[in-house]
Design a protein around this motif. Structure first.
Motif, PDB file in Angstrom:
ATOM      1  N   ASN A 198       0.842  -1.193   0.000  1.00  0.00           N
ATOM      2  CA  ASN A 198       0.000   0.000   0.000  1.00  0.00           C
ATOM      3  C   ASN A 198       0.885   1.253   0.000  1.00  0.00           C
ATOM      4  O   ASN A 198       0.976   1.985   0.994  1.00  0.00           O
ATOM      5  CB  ASN A 198      -0.934  -0.010   1.216  1.00  0.00           C
ATOM      6  N   TYR A 199       1.528   1.476  -1.133  1.00  0.00           N
ATOM      7  CA  TYR A 199       2.405   2.639  -1.243  1.00  0.00           C
ATOM      8  C   TYR A 199       1.599   3.926  -1.108  1.00  0.00           C
ATOM      9  O   TYR A 199       0.592   4.125  -1.779  1.00  0.00           O
ATOM     10  CB  TYR A 199       3.122   2.647  -2.590  1.00  0.00           C
ATOM     11  N   GLY A 200       2.062   4.841  -0.240  1.00  0.00           N
ATOM     12  CA  GLY A 200       1.400   6.128  -0.068  1.00  0.00           C
ATOM     13  C   GLY A 200       2.194   7.241  -0.708  1.00  0.00           C
ATOM     14  O   GLY A 200       3.409   7.144  -0.884  1.00  0.00           O
ATOM     15  N   GLY A 201       1.494   8.322  -1.054  1.00  0.00           N
ATOM     16  CA  GLY A 201       2.199   9.497  -1.545  1.00  0.00           C
ATOM     17  C   GLY A 201       1.695   9.987  -2.886  1.00  0.00           C
ATOM     18  O   GLY A 201       0.757   9.443  -3.477  1.00  0.00           O
ATOM     19  N   ILE A 202       2.336  11.045  -3.366  1.00  0.00           N
ATOM     20  CA  ILE A 202       2.090  11.548  -4.724  1.00  0.00           C
ATOM     21  C   ILE A 202       3.012  10.750  -5.629  1.00  0.00           C
ATOM     22  O   ILE A 202       4.205  11.039  -5.743  1.00  0.00           O
ATOM     23  CB  ILE A 202       2.367  13.063  -4.815  1.00  0.00           C
ATOM     24  N   THR A 203       2.480   9.723  -6.224  1.00  0.00           N
ATOM     25  CA  THR A 203       3.306   8.693  -6.846  1.00  0.00           C
ATOM     26  C   THR A 203       3.563   8.907  -8.336  1.00  0.00           C
ATOM     27  O   THR A 203       4.303   8.128  -8.941  1.00  0.00           O
ATOM     28  CB  THR A 203       2.660   7.317  -6.645  1.00  0.00           C
ATOM     29  N   ARG A 204       2.952   9.938  -8.922  1.00  0.00           N
ATOM     30  CA  ARG A 204       3.193  10.226 -10.340  1.00  0.00           C
ATOM     31  C   ARG A 204       3.368  11.730 -10.531  1.00  0.00           C
ATOM     32  O   ARG A 204       3.253  12.512  -9.591  1.00  0.00           O
ATOM     33  CB  ARG A 204       2.052   9.670 -11.208  1.00  0.00           C
ATOM     34  N   GLU A 205       3.627  12.135 -11.762  1.00  0.00           N
ATOM     35  CA  GLU A 205       3.970  13.529 -12.048  1.00  0.00           C
ATOM     36  C   GLU A 205       2.906  14.513 -11.587  1.00  0.00           C
ATOM     37  O   GLU A 205       1.709  14.225 -11.612  1.00  0.00           O
ATOM     38  CB  GLU A 205       4.178  13.725 -13.556  1.00  0.00           C
ATOM     39  N   VAL A 206       3.367  15.707 -11.202  1.00  0.00           N
ATOM     40  CA  VAL A 206       2.500  16.855 -10.965  1.00  0.00           C
ATOM     41  C   VAL A 206       2.911  17.927 -11.967  1.00  0.00           C
ATOM     42  O   VAL A 206       4.090  18.287 -12.050  1.00  0.00           O
ATOM     43  CB  VAL A 206       2.617  17.389  -9.529  1.00  0.00           C
TER      44      VAL A 206
END
Length: 614
Positions: A198-206
């Motif tokens: 369950n990886y958390g975070g902003i995981t792709r481009e912004v």
């Protein structure tokens, strides 16, 4: 074009007034336009008690339009007397894109909220231009704020979302704050129980995206049904001047057309060319396409192909094809982190290509956009999937709405990728009338949005108690899919490998039979005889017995063994063997190929040669 469904209330536990927030923007095919990256180091605050989101009465600070407290304000003490108990400026940083689990040992198992803050300046090309903030994905819930104003809440960890910020930005010192929460929820999609990390975070481009006042919100191109040389295209404009002239141009094909959009901003085209090279694994030809309207213009590369079924055959461009596949998780196994970059995609798909694959199953959720784009280039067909996994709340309307939202967002993002040939709506779900109705609604949604691809799901097999060697596939949901796809683990979860040789099958549906999973665990470098669990020999024996067994099933049209690479899973706890890894990869998380890799490669090489000889 259907707009994304915004579920603002999901997960809120208060009864306070609902804040006025901006609807998510339609910003399709964002990689086809110029954008400013907001990637890099973001300041973060780990907030396990959600102190920055709720006050001490458990009321959200953003429950009203004017936010009066909490971390969203990115507030600094005005003088030495003011009490402010957080400070993004002096907080640590995490890389975006990226999961927090692999970047900080203290966050390895963390589930909860982390606040991200990015400061940025803006210099628009033209005063009337519009600005959008685009997120490739954030797992699982994301509350997004700009300069103290809430933009919205997105629910779903694997699909993109965007907000218009034209009237909120300033020239310098913009503060973009995102609360990301990866808590698992019983009503969520996926639900609380999965077999991946369950990886958390902003995981792709912004990205910060600038467009003209009226812009191309979405476009789609495809082959007209029943033809191989007529291209259809649909373009959606957004803005005050929806009646602009829209132009579609394929320079390499030397065809173009233009027309005024209708009052809803929609323009539909039909372009015919004398000769059109069709996309295939053997010839992954891509054509440049230019879409323009007023001051806006997009450029992309698209391929054209047909994918259909006839009886028990899958037809690519009208010719029978055997899908030589492998399953993939969105994970870089060598670094034990969520994969997100083009380099990650090339590594994973390069291994699949080396294995002899012409097909991959991107399980069990929407992978990052680089995967389908690189697959377009390499000539690898893709199965894309929504995270309706195992046991979902089948009768919960909010759960269904979220599943539909994630499916829509995935389809809108990848509708122009020739490599994507299957939309999958579920994996290993227990049979019940409620579940079948739930999944049927997803099938209807997918067909309404995109009738040019096959629909499937990874179903399960069953046996009667008195005939355990006779496997039956008769899931009632199978009547709604184009493929009869199912997972089976005889030799690992179901008996020992020798049982595989004695299995017989009854398949209810006269459709292409596709085995979406089979396999066994093996620790890379661990050796023993073929009955030693977790040895490479055991895994290889399962493959050696399974492949000929599957070949006896009438209508067998391909498979995606589980899985290309080992991947992290908290369910896998055997010390000194698993240690938090699912070991079913044919490539270990050390990057070494296991014995089963060669077994599968030899099978696929022989299949490929036989297909060429036909």
């Amino acid at each position: 074009m259907k707009k994304y469904l915004l579920m603002l209330l999901a997960g809120m536990t208060c009864t306070a007034a609902v804040p006025v927030v901006r609807a998510e923007a339609v910003l399709g095919d964002v990689f086809a336009r110029q954008a400013t990256s907001l990637n890099g180091k973001w300041n973060v605050i780990v907030d396990p008690y959600d102190t920055g989101y709720f006050d001490y009465r458990r009321q959200p600070y953003d429950a009203k339009e004017k936010i009066t407290g909490g971390f969203a304000l990115d507030h600094h003490a005005k003088d030495k007397t003011e009490l402010v108990e957080y400070n993004f400026d002096t907080s640590p940083t995490l890389n975006v894109p990226g999961d927090w689990n692999s970047q900080d040992d203290k966050l390895f198992y963390y589930e909860g909220s982390v606040w991200y803050r990015k400061k940025f300046d803006v210099s628009k090309t033209a005063p009337e231009d519009r600005l959008f903030i685009y997120f490739g994905a954030a797992n699982y819930e994301a509350d997004v704020y700009l300069n103290g104003k809430k933009l919205g809440k997105h629910i779903g960890g694997f699909t993109p979302f965007a907000y218009e910020v034209t009237k909120l930005v300033k020239a310098q010192g913009n503060s973009l704050v995102v609360r990301v929460n990866n808590n698992r929820h019983a009503e969520g999609v996926p639900t609380v129980n999965t077999d991946w990390w369950n990886y958390g975070g902003i995981t792709r481009e912004v990205l910060l995206v600038e467009t003209p006042a009226t812009y191309i919100a979405n476009f789609r191109t495809w082959l007209k049904a029943g033809t191989t040389n007529t291209i259809e295209a649909s373009v959606q404009l957004d803005g005050a001047d929806k009646g602009q002239t829209v132009k579609v141009n394929f320079p390499s094909l030397k065809i173009a057309a233009e027309m005024k959009a209708d009052k809803n901003g929609v323009a539909k085209f039909e372009l015919t060319t004398p000769s059109l090279a069709l996309w295939s694994p053997e010839n992954p030809v891509l054509n440049e396409v230019e879409i323009s309207a007023g001051a806006d213009a997009l450029k992309d590369k698209v391929g054209f192909r047909t994918i259909t079924t006839s009886g028990t055959d899958i037809l690519l461009n009208g010719k029978k094809v055997f899908l030589r596949g492998i399953c993939i998780h969105e994970e870089n196994p060598l670094e034990g982190r969520r994969a997100w970059s083009e380099a990650d995609a090339r590594q994973l798909l390069g291994w699949a290509k080396e294995l002899g694959c012409n097909f991959v199953r991107l399980a069990h959720y929407a992978h990052n956009e680089h995967m389908a784009r690189v697959a377009d280039e390499l000539g690898i067909m893709c199965w894309e999937e929504t995270p309706v996994y195992w046991t979902i709340q089948w009768t919960n309307p909010a759960t269904l709405a979220n599943a539909q939202q994630q499916l829509r967002e995935e389809i809108i993002r990848d509708q122009n990728r020739a490599s994507v040939v299957v939309w999958s709506v579920a994996n290993e779900t227990p049979v019940s009338p409620e579940r079948t109705a739930f999944l049927k609604s997803l099938v209807d949604e997918a067909r309404a949005l995109d009738g040019t691809r096959l629909i499937s799901a990874a179903m399960e097999v069953r046996s009667e108690p008195n005939t355990p060697l006779h496997k039956i596939v008769d899931d009632p949901f199978g009547q709604y899919t184009d493929l009869c796809s199912f997972n089976q683990y005889t030799g690992w979860y179901d008996g020992l490998p020798e049982k595989i040789d004695r299995i017989s099958w009854t398949i209810k549906y006269k459709k292409p039979v596709f085995i979406s999973e089979f396999g066994a665990d093996a620790k890379s470098g661990m050796h023993g005889d073929a009955l030693t669990r977790f040895s490479e020999e055991y895994q290889a024996d399962v493959y050696q017995r399974t492949l000929p067994m599957l070949g006896k099933i009438p209508g067998f049209t391909g498979c995606t063994p589980w899985i290309l690479c080992d991947f992290r899973s908290p369910r896998r706890m055997l010390p000194e063997i698993q240690d938090g890894w699912n070991l079913k990869g044919v490539i270990g998380h050390n990057g070494e190929k296991k014995m089963a890799f060669d077994v599968l490669k030899n099978f696929y090489d022989a299949k490929a040669k036989a297909d060429v000889a036909k």
